[in-house]
Design a protein around this motif. Sequence first.
Motif, PDB file in Angstrom:
ATOM      1  N   GLN A  31      -2.748  -3.010  47.234  1.00 12.30           N
ATOM      2  CA  GLN A  31      -1.637  -2.697  48.129  1.00 12.30           C
ATOM      3  C   GLN A  31      -0.307  -3.219  47.618  1.00 12.30           C
ATOM      4  O   GLN A  31       0.748  -2.720  48.018  1.00 12.30           O
ATOM      5  CB  GLN A  31      -1.915  -3.280  49.522  1.00 12.30           C
ATOM      6  CG  GLN A  31      -3.045  -2.599  50.259  1.00 12.30           C
ATOM      7  CD  GLN A  31      -3.368  -3.301  51.567  1.00 12.30           C
ATOM      8  OE1 GLN A  31      -2.817  -4.366  51.867  1.00 12.30           O
ATOM      9  NE2 GLN A  31      -4.255  -2.704  52.354  1.00 12.30           N
ATOM     10  N   GLU A  78      11.783   1.355  47.686  1.00 18.87           N
ATOM     11  CA  GLU A  78      12.346   2.510  48.380  1.00 18.87           C
ATOM     12  C   GLU A  78      13.213   2.078  49.548  1.00 18.87           C
ATOM     13  O   GLU A  78      14.292   2.652  49.789  1.00 18.87           O
ATOM     14  CB  GLU A  78      11.216   3.421  48.868  1.00 18.87           C
ATOM     15  CG  GLU A  78      10.431   4.098  47.752  1.00 18.87           C
ATOM     16  CD  GLU A  78      11.266   5.120  47.016  1.00 18.87           C
ATOM     17  OE1 GLU A  78      12.206   5.661  47.622  1.00 18.87           O
ATOM     18  OE2 GLU A  78      10.977   5.376  45.834  1.00 18.87           O
ATOM     19  N   ALA A  79      12.723   1.041  50.267  1.00 21.41           N
ATOM     20  CA  ALA A  79      13.525   0.539  51.394  1.00 21.41           C
ATOM     21  C   ALA A  79      14.835  -0.057  50.899  1.00 21.41           C
ATOM     22  O   ALA A  79      15.909   0.194  51.482  1.00 21.41           O
ATOM     23  CB  ALA A  79      12.725  -0.494  52.179  1.00 21.41           C
ATOM     24  N   VAL A 134       1.991  -0.633  45.880  1.00 21.08           N
ATOM     25  CA  VAL A 134       2.506   0.292  46.891  1.00 21.08           C
ATOM     26  C   VAL A 134       3.541  -0.395  47.770  1.00 21.08           C
ATOM     27  O   VAL A 134       4.586   0.181  48.113  1.00 21.08           O
ATOM     28  CB  VAL A 134       1.344   0.849  47.728  1.00 21.08           C
ATOM     29  CG1 VAL A 134       1.871   1.797  48.793  1.00 21.08           C
ATOM     30  CG2 VAL A 134       0.346   1.575  46.834  1.00 21.08           C
ATOM     31  N   ARG A 135       3.230  -1.653  48.138  1.00 20.93           N
ATOM     32  CA  ARG A 135       4.197  -2.393  48.954  1.00 20.93           C
ATOM     33  C   ARG A 135       5.491  -2.611  48.191  1.00 20.93           C
ATOM     34  O   ARG A 135       6.594  -2.489  48.759  1.00 20.93           O
ATOM     35  CB  ARG A 135       3.595  -3.729  49.369  1.00 20.93           C
ATOM     36  CG  ARG A 135       2.474  -3.601  50.395  1.00 20.93           C
ATOM     37  CD  ARG A 135       1.911  -4.963  50.750  1.00 20.93           C
ATOM     38  NE  ARG A 135       0.857  -4.865  51.755  1.00 20.93           N
ATOM     39  CZ  ARG A 135       0.140  -5.899  52.195  1.00 20.93           C
ATOM     40  NH1 ARG A 135       0.359  -7.116  51.695  1.00 20.93           N
ATOM     41  NH2 ARG A 135      -0.793  -5.728  53.114  1.00 20.93           N
ATOM     42  N   GLN A 166       6.627  -0.730  45.793  1.00 21.37           N
ATOM     43  CA  GLN A 166       7.298   0.563  45.732  1.00 21.37           C
ATOM     44  C   GLN A 166       7.974   0.898  47.057  1.00 21.37           C
ATOM     45  O   GLN A 166       9.116   1.371  47.079  1.00 21.37           O
ATOM     46  CB  GLN A 166       6.291   1.654  45.360  1.00 21.37           C
ATOM     47  CG  GLN A 166       6.922   3.029  45.192  1.00 21.37           C
ATOM     48  CD  GLN A 166       5.906   4.077  44.797  1.00 21.37           C
ATOM     49  OE1 GLN A 166       4.718   3.769  44.656  1.00 21.37           O
ATOM     50  NE2 GLN A 166       6.351   5.306  44.611  1.00 21.37           N
ATOM     51  N   LEU A 167       7.241   0.631  48.152  1.00 18.18           N
ATOM     52  CA  LEU A 167       7.848   0.885  49.464  1.00 18.18           C
ATOM     53  C   LEU A 167       9.048  -0.017  49.696  1.00 18.18           C
ATOM     54  O   LEU A 167      10.064   0.413  50.255  1.00 18.18           O
ATOM     55  CB  LEU A 167       6.798   0.676  50.561  1.00 18.18           C
ATOM     56  CG  LEU A 167       5.628   1.669  50.574  1.00 18.18           C
ATOM     57  CD1 LEU A 167       4.642   1.290  51.674  1.00 18.18           C
ATOM     58  CD2 LEU A 167       6.116   3.091  50.776  1.00 18.18           C
ATOM     59  N   GLN A 168       8.914  -1.295  49.241  1.00 16.06           N
ATOM     60  CA  GLN A 168      10.044  -2.205  49.387  1.00 16.06           C
ATOM     61  C   GLN A 168      11.220  -1.745  48.538  1.00 16.06           C
ATOM     62  O   GLN A 168      12.387  -1.828  48.955  1.00 16.06           O
ATOM     63  CB  GLN A 168       9.620  -3.627  48.983  1.00 16.06           C
ATOM     64  CG  GLN A 168      10.687  -4.675  49.235  1.00 16.06           C
ATOM     65  CD  GLN A 168      11.004  -4.823  50.710  1.00 16.06           C
ATOM     66  OE1 GLN A 168      10.114  -4.730  51.551  1.00 16.06           O
ATOM     67  NE2 GLN A 168      12.272  -5.038  51.024  1.00 16.06           N
TER      68      GLN A 168
END
Length: 350
Positions: free
Chosen positions: A181, A191-192, A184-185, A187-189
Amino acid sequence: MASITRYPWISHFLGSPTGYVVHLQKGSVRHQGVGQAFWYRPANSVLSEIPVDDQELPTLFHAITRDHQDVSVQANVTYRFIDPVAVSSRLDFGLQLAGAGPAGGREQVATIIGQLCQSHAIDQIATTTLAQALERGVSQLRAVLTEALRADTRLLSTGIEILGVQVLAIRPESDVERALQTPVREQLQAEADRAVYERRAVAVERERTISENEMASQIELATRREHLVAQEGANARRAAEEKAAAGFIEAQASAERQGINSSAEANQIRLVGEAAAAREAATMAVYQGMEQATLLALALREAAGSLPDIGNLTITPDLLSGALAGLFREPAGGTVPASAAPATAGSTGK
């Protein structure tokens, strides 16, 4: 759930709408079916109640992937008994006396189906990696388990029909799951963060646009003010020029008027002077033929007209004698009037 009413040496059975009862008396089937009601003797009867409604069996087991990762599989199997007589002959669904332990038919079915699911799932997962199992292992495993359970001969011979298999989750160990995870986290961070940066960039761009608009407005106002000042200066200069032109015209007109007045006054003075000179000339022409005494008398008369009032006048003999001598002086031609001769003589004698 069926109910049994017990009496001495005999009992009464009342079945339920979802329970299939099989009544064996001395090894022979006496009653069977759903919703049965009958009397029987407990001493020589055996009752089995098999549920005919759909049964849900949740299962949880572990398997090893091809890359030696432990995963847990959570599934749910829906089944039902299609041959209650065969089920009652192979599994224990007997109705127990009060106080006795429950029948083990359900546990036997759970064990059979659970072992079958675990066996086929282990074989399937062993051929995939952890990433593949997590990505598309749920759908593949569901298809494999459904096909394998429906085709199992033991279940078919027992009278168990598999209605459906649902694989709810395939999850690795907690530390592996957190490790998976993390990207992905991140990457999401990212993106955020990118969204935040973009939002800030948009806000800065909007602020810059607003500042540019305000600056453009100020420049436009300054330009308009400059044009206004220039126009006001031009208007003031034009007004001054007009005023100066009007003053010049007025001065020119005044000068022309003064010139005209001066010319008229000069002409008047000239005419008056000429008239006065002509009068003087005429007077002088008249005076040229007059005697000195007459001129003196005229002079005295003119002088008397311009003298102030005289209260007392003292005439001395010298003044009187000089005046009289002038009066009776002989004219320039040598001719003395006859009337003046005795006066002259008398005066001389005196």
